[in-house]
Design a protein around this motif. Structure first.
Motif, PDB file in Angstrom:
ATOM      1  N   THR A   9     -12.719  14.789  23.244  1.00  0.00           N
ATOM      2  CA  THR A   9     -13.946  14.021  22.869  1.00  0.00           C
ATOM      3  C   THR A   9     -14.815  14.970  22.108  1.00  0.00           C
ATOM      4  OG1 THR A   9     -13.842  12.655  24.809  1.00  0.00           O
ATOM      5  CG2 THR A   9     -16.152  12.866  23.845  1.00  0.00           C
ATOM      6  N   VAL A  10     -14.985  15.940  22.404  1.00  0.00           N
ATOM      7  CA  VAL A  10     -16.126  16.897  21.624  1.00  0.00           C
ATOM      8  C   VAL A  10     -15.569  16.953  20.275  1.00  0.00           C
ATOM      9  CG1 VAL A  10     -17.192  19.214  21.553  1.00  0.00           C
ATOM     10  CG2 VAL A  10     -17.190  17.982  23.703  1.00  0.00           C
ATOM     11  N   ILE A  11     -14.277  17.565  20.307  1.00  0.00           N
ATOM     12  CA  ILE A  11     -13.413  17.741  18.889  1.00  0.00           C
ATOM     13  C   ILE A  11     -13.643  16.497  17.885  1.00  0.00           C
ATOM     14  CG2 ILE A  11     -11.342  18.038  17.630  1.00  0.00           C
ATOM     15  CD1 ILE A  11     -10.756  20.103  20.097  1.00  0.00           C
ATOM     16  N   SER A  12     -13.304  15.342  18.578  1.00  0.00           N
ATOM     17  CA  SER A  12     -13.534  14.172  17.891  1.00  0.00           C
ATOM     18  C   SER A  12     -14.766  13.843  17.272  1.00  0.00           C
ATOM     19  CB  SER A  12     -13.100  13.037  18.940  1.00  0.00           C
ATOM     20  OG  SER A  12     -13.570  11.614  18.135  1.00  0.00           O
ATOM     21  N   ASP A  59     -15.446  10.130  27.531  1.00  0.00           N
ATOM     22  CA  ASP A  59     -14.127   9.601  27.228  1.00  0.00           C
ATOM     23  C   ASP A  59     -14.128   8.757  26.356  1.00  0.00           C
ATOM     24  OD1 ASP A  59     -15.846   7.692  28.264  1.00  0.00           O
ATOM     25  OD2 ASP A  59     -14.616   7.142  29.900  1.00  0.00           O
ATOM     26  N   ILE A  60     -14.859   9.008  24.917  1.00  0.00           N
ATOM     27  CA  ILE A  60     -15.002   8.601  23.688  1.00  0.00           C
ATOM     28  C   ILE A  60     -14.230   9.238  22.598  1.00  0.00           C
ATOM     29  CG2 ILE A  60     -16.600   7.759  21.937  1.00  0.00           C
ATOM     30  CD1 ILE A  60     -16.758   6.086  24.142  1.00  0.00           C
ATOM     31  N   GLY A 113     -23.653   1.620  28.440  1.00  0.00           N
ATOM     32  CA  GLY A 113     -24.060   2.959  28.091  1.00  0.00           C
ATOM     33  C   GLY A 113     -22.987   3.816  27.792  1.00  0.00           C
ATOM     34  N   SER A 114     -21.571   3.447  27.309  1.00  0.00           N
ATOM     35  CA  SER A 114     -20.396   4.293  27.065  1.00  0.00           C
ATOM     36  C   SER A 114     -20.815   4.790  25.740  1.00  0.00           C
ATOM     37  CB  SER A 114     -19.207   3.554  27.043  1.00  0.00           C
ATOM     38  OG  SER A 114     -19.259   2.486  26.330  1.00  0.00           O
ATOM     39  N   PHE A 115     -21.649   4.056  24.911  1.00  0.00           N
ATOM     40  CA  PHE A 115     -21.786   4.668  23.538  1.00  0.00           C
ATOM     41  C   PHE A 115     -22.958   3.879  22.840  1.00  0.00           C
ATOM     42  CE2 PHE A 115     -21.555   5.483  19.096  1.00  0.00           C
ATOM     43  CZ  PHE A 115     -20.876   7.006  18.924  1.00  0.00           C
ATOM     44  N   MET A 116     -24.305   4.814  22.728  1.00  0.00           N
ATOM     45  CA  MET A 116     -25.544   4.019  22.337  1.00  0.00           C
ATOM     46  C   MET A 116     -25.956   4.753  21.187  1.00  0.00           C
ATOM     47  SD  MET A 116     -27.307   3.214  25.955  1.00  0.00           S
ATOM     48  CE  MET A 116     -27.429   1.247  26.737  1.00  0.00           C
ATOM     49  N   VAL A 117     -26.494   4.384  20.055  1.00  0.00           N
ATOM     50  CA  VAL A 117     -27.147   4.819  19.140  1.00  0.00           C
ATOM     51  C   VAL A 117     -28.713   4.503  19.109  1.00  0.00           C
ATOM     52  CG1 VAL A 117     -27.216   5.759  16.814  1.00  0.00           C
ATOM     53  CG2 VAL A 117     -25.235   4.954  17.708  1.00  0.00           C
ATOM     54  N   ARG A 153     -16.561   1.158  14.996  1.00  0.00           N
ATOM     55  CA  ARG A 153     -16.198   1.055  16.200  1.00  0.00           C
ATOM     56  C   ARG A 153     -15.882   2.680  16.738  1.00  0.00           C
ATOM     57  NH1 ARG A 153     -10.250  -1.252  14.431  1.00  0.00           N
ATOM     58  NH2 ARG A 153      -8.844   1.053  14.402  1.00  0.00           N
ATOM     59  N   VAL A 154     -15.708   2.434  18.208  1.00  0.00           N
ATOM     60  CA  VAL A 154     -15.080   3.719  18.820  1.00  0.00           C
ATOM     61  C   VAL A 154     -14.103   3.258  19.766  1.00  0.00           C
ATOM     62  CG1 VAL A 154     -17.556   4.699  18.577  1.00  0.00           C
ATOM     63  CG2 VAL A 154     -17.042   3.461  20.712  1.00  0.00           C
TER      64      VAL A 154
END
Length: 258
Positions: free
Chosen positions: A22-25, A93-94, A177-181, A223-224
């Motif tokens: 996830t972090v590297i991505s 987990d993104i 909440g899994s991915f919010m901007v 998309r993610v």
């Protein structure tokens, strides 16, 4: 502290199996022309999550809380130090496929100042759609989803807005909440998440609060990938947390049963 373009936050708890990817991505797919800082906020992991993160190159800051008070509390720990134009709330987990995804989100927000929070299209690893956009929940909607995904199927499909096709930009009552901007000034004005919620429904709550002062939207042109696990269905512990969150949510927003 110098202002930056993007701040990103991941709250971790025993995520050693997934955190590296996830972090590297994220770090590798932030467009080069954006300045950024990625915060890894740890809720007292007992595994080697942080040892893994320390070995990854990038503008990464680790925040060790030494306590686990939940998702919202973790994210709020950096609220006072965020100094960015846009703030990303990211699950551990993104996966981001390429830098165009983040670029598309930011360019859309740049052109649409009335938008305070954006939720992209969320896909499973097999690239199927995760139906995570929702209408404001009722007690009935919450309960039937806990019992079975096949109970009152038409009602459940309506709750997750399947009829929209997930193929157009639309306003959102309840973003995942899994991915919010967030536009960072909106996020700070809201004082982040309501940390009365340990986990679950804090995303429903913050989306409603965004819509009181700005707009939350679904933006399928970016998309993610999300390796989604519905832990609330698997464990009595998480089921209890879900029920407690329901009480907090409906006490706050009113008890709508059907």
């Amino acid at each position: 502290m110098e202002p930056i373009d993007l701040s990103l936050a991941i709250v971790t708890y025993n995520n050693s199996k997934i955190i590296k990817d996830t972090v590297i991505s994220l770090v590798e797919n932030i467009p080069a022309d954006y300045s950024y800082k990625l915060y890894i906020i740890d809720n007292e992991s007992k595994d080697n999550t942080l040892d893994i993160v320390r070995k990854i190159e990038g503008n990464i800051e680790i925040v060790e809380l030494g306590v686990n008070k939940g998702f919202g509390y973790g994210h709020n720990a950096i609220l006072d130090v965020i100094n960015s134009k846009y703030h990303f709330v990211v699950n551990p987990d993104i996966q981001i496929e390429n830098s165009d995804q983040i670029k598309n989100m930011i360019e859309y927000l740049d052109k649409n100042q009335e938008i305070g929070m954006l939720s992209p299209l969320i896909l499973s690893p097999d690239l199927s759609i995760q139906y995570l956009c929702k209408t404001n929940p009722t007690v009935f909607d919450m309960l039937i989803r806990r019992i079975s995904p096949n109970l009152f199927k038409q009602r459940q499909d309506k709750y997750v807005m399947k009829e929209t096709g997930y193929n157009k930009i639309m306003k959102l009552d309840y973003a995942t909440g899994s991915f919010m901007v967030f536009r960072s000034d909106i996020y700070k004005k809201l004082k982040g998440f309501d940390d009365a919620f340990f986990m679950y429904l804090e995303d429903a709550d913050i989306t409603r609060r965004v819509n009181q002062i700005s707009q939350a939207i679904f933006y399928p042109e970016a998309r993610v990938i999300h390796a989604w696990e519905r832990s609330g269905h698997k464990s009595l512990k998480f089921a209890k947390i879900t029920v407690l969150s329901m009480f907090i949510y409906f006490n706050k927003w009113g008890w709508k049963f059907i």
